[in-house]
Design an enzyme around this catalytic site. Structure first.
Site, short mmCIF file in Angstrom:
data_model
loop_
_atom_site.label_atom_id
_atom_site.label_comp_id
_atom_site.label_asym_id
_atom_site.label_seq_id
_atom_site.Cartn_x
_atom_site.Cartn_y
_atom_site.Cartn_z
N ASP A 151 4.56 -0.53 14.69
CA ASP A 151 3.26 -0.84 15.28
C ASP A 151 3.35 -1.13 16.77
O ASP A 151 2.40 -0.91 17.52
CB ASP A 151 2.66 -2.08 14.60
CG ASP A 151 1.77 -1.72 13.43
OD1 ASP A 151 1.81 -0.57 12.99
OD2 ASP A 151 1.03 -2.61 12.96
N LYS A 156 0.86 -1.19 0.00
CA LYS A 156 0.00 0.00 0.00
C LYS A 156 0.89 1.23 0.00
O LYS A 156 1.94 1.23 0.65
CB LYS A 156 -0.90 0.02 1.24
CG LYS A 156 -1.94 -1.08 1.28
CD LYS A 156 -2.76 -0.97 2.56
CE LYS A 156 -3.74 -2.12 2.68
NZ LYS A 156 -4.50 -2.07 3.96
N CYS A 196 -15.89 -10.39 6.99
CA CYS A 196 -16.99 -10.08 7.89
C CYS A 196 -18.27 -9.73 7.14
O CYS A 196 -19.38 -10.00 7.62
CB CYS A 196 -16.59 -8.94 8.83
SG CYS A 196 -17.68 -8.79 10.24
#
Length: 399
Positions: free
Chosen positions: A148, A17, A284
């Site tokens: 992170d 990305k 989901c």
């Protein structure tokens, strides 16, 4: 005008990305995704000035070819954008205990990221490939690593030490590290603004819900506990990860059912979670469709997902003492009004009252409170990890 644009790269094992942002205000100039690395249909998609583009990278292309395409095919036609770049910011999943904050990349930092690869075997090696590709394409620009795990380095030892022999931590660094720190940092900071409070006096529980999912207790702007552990496998039910389980299940699978350890690792990381329970999908949206149609597996997967999440949220009131808000973010957290409502209803002991209209309105990039006036506050805040990475990159370059 001084240069404030940063190219942000987020390298996964089979994708990359990218975005160019103005680090001062988060204004996105270009964003895109290169994917299907190593396959015949490797491709790149990007959005520039509201227009969408797509191109083939060439069969079996990977990170280097993607970065070269960004430089030689996209930015070559945007000399003004390219000329205003001040740094390249890289998202790094795992920094272990070596990295407690963002750093400008040098040989020692590269070695440190490599040393942490065993803790994030799918991610850190890909990050290193991306960094080296960016260094080759942008030799004159500083490269910045944003971790992170760094946000969670403020956790007290009672939150990060496992109840194993202490020497495993002392000698091998086996402890809770947590992930999604950049996202939890951003949304907790934005939550304080939305509440009209100083971040140092704001206590929130952030639920970053995507294919990977984690919950973090943020007290006064600092992480004090988080659900992911040594690796991203611990904690919540996720798309394909099991989250918490009895560790003896591993022993049982190996010694009673004949699994190899590699097979168990693959099963827990790639075949479990929503996919494993539902026997339908890890997505989901597909789970919610199955739930609406009465699919038993999808219904069970959804109920377990929400129940596990609600239990974690309730438990994280312990380190906070006072809860100012629950914050939902990530692809699921930002878009699933169904899951948000189910989770808040399970937390009835805290007397959350969902406002159905507000809850449905807070989707597709819309921020907002989703509970009724006078009720404890739950809100949706779209995450923006890229902006945090750009901000940190600009700050370090200007030091």
């Amino acid at each position: 005008m001084s240069n404030t644009l940063v190219l942000v790269l987020n390298c996964g094992s089979s994708s990359l990305k990218f975005a160019i942002l103005d680090a001062t205000n988060g204004d996105e100039k270009i964003s895109g995704l290169a994917e299907c690395f190593g396959l015949e249909n490797a491709r790149i998609k990007w959005k520039l000035r509201g227009e969408k583009h797509e191109a083939s990278l060439g069969a079996f292309s990977a990170h280097r070819e993607a970065v070269e395409y960004i430089v030689n095919k996209i930015l070559v036609n945007e000399p003004e954008l390219k000329g205003q770049l001040i740094a390249i910011g890289h998202r790094i999943v795992h920094g272990g205990e070596k990295f407690t904050h963002s750093v400008i990349i040098d040989d020692a930092v590269l070695k440190g990221i490599e040393d942490c690869a065993s803790l994030a075997p799918l991610h850190n090696p890909a990050h290193l490939i991306g960094i080296r590709a960016a260094q080759a394409s942008f030799p004159s620009l500083p490269q910045v690593a944003v971790f992170d795990t760094a946000f969670h380095q403020s956790m007290p030892d009672r939150a990060y030490i496992y109840a194993l022999p202490y020497k495993l931590y002392r000698e091998h660094g086996i402890r809770r590290y947590g992930m999604h720190g950049t996202s939890h940092l951003f949304v907790s900071r934005e939550a304080a603004k939305a509440l009209g409070k100083d971040v140092n006096d704001t206590n929130v529980i952030c639920a970053h819900l995507g294919n990977g999912a984690s919950v973090t207790a943020v007290k006064g702007g600092k992480s004090v506990d988080t659900s992911m552990g040594l690796t991203p496998l611990e904690g919540l039910v996720m798309g394909t990860r099991c989250g918490d389980l009895d560790p003896s299940i591993i022993y049982h699978l190996v010694h009673q059912l004949g699994y190899t350890l590699d097979e168990v690792n693959n099963l827990m990381n790639k075949q479990s979670g929503l996919l494993g329970i539902s026997e339908l999908t890890n997505d989901c949206r597909g789970i919610e469709e199955g739930y609406a149609e009465g699919h038993k597996g999808a219904t069970l997967a959804l109920e377990i997902f929400c129940y596990r999440l609600a239990k974690y949220i309730a438990s994280y009131t312990v380190p906070l003492g006072r809860l100012d808000a629950i914050v939902f973010t990530g692809g699921i957290g930002e878009n699933s009004d169904l899951i948000r409502e189910k989770v808040l209803n399970l937390l009835e002991i805290f007397k959350f009252e969902v406002d159905s209209e507000r809850n449905k309105a807070a989707r597709f990039g819309n921020q907002g409170v989703i509970t009724k006036e006078g009720s404890p506050i739950a809100m949706v805040i779209p995450t923006n990890e890229e902006w945090v990475i750009a901000e940190d990159s600009l700050r370090l370059v200007n030091k």
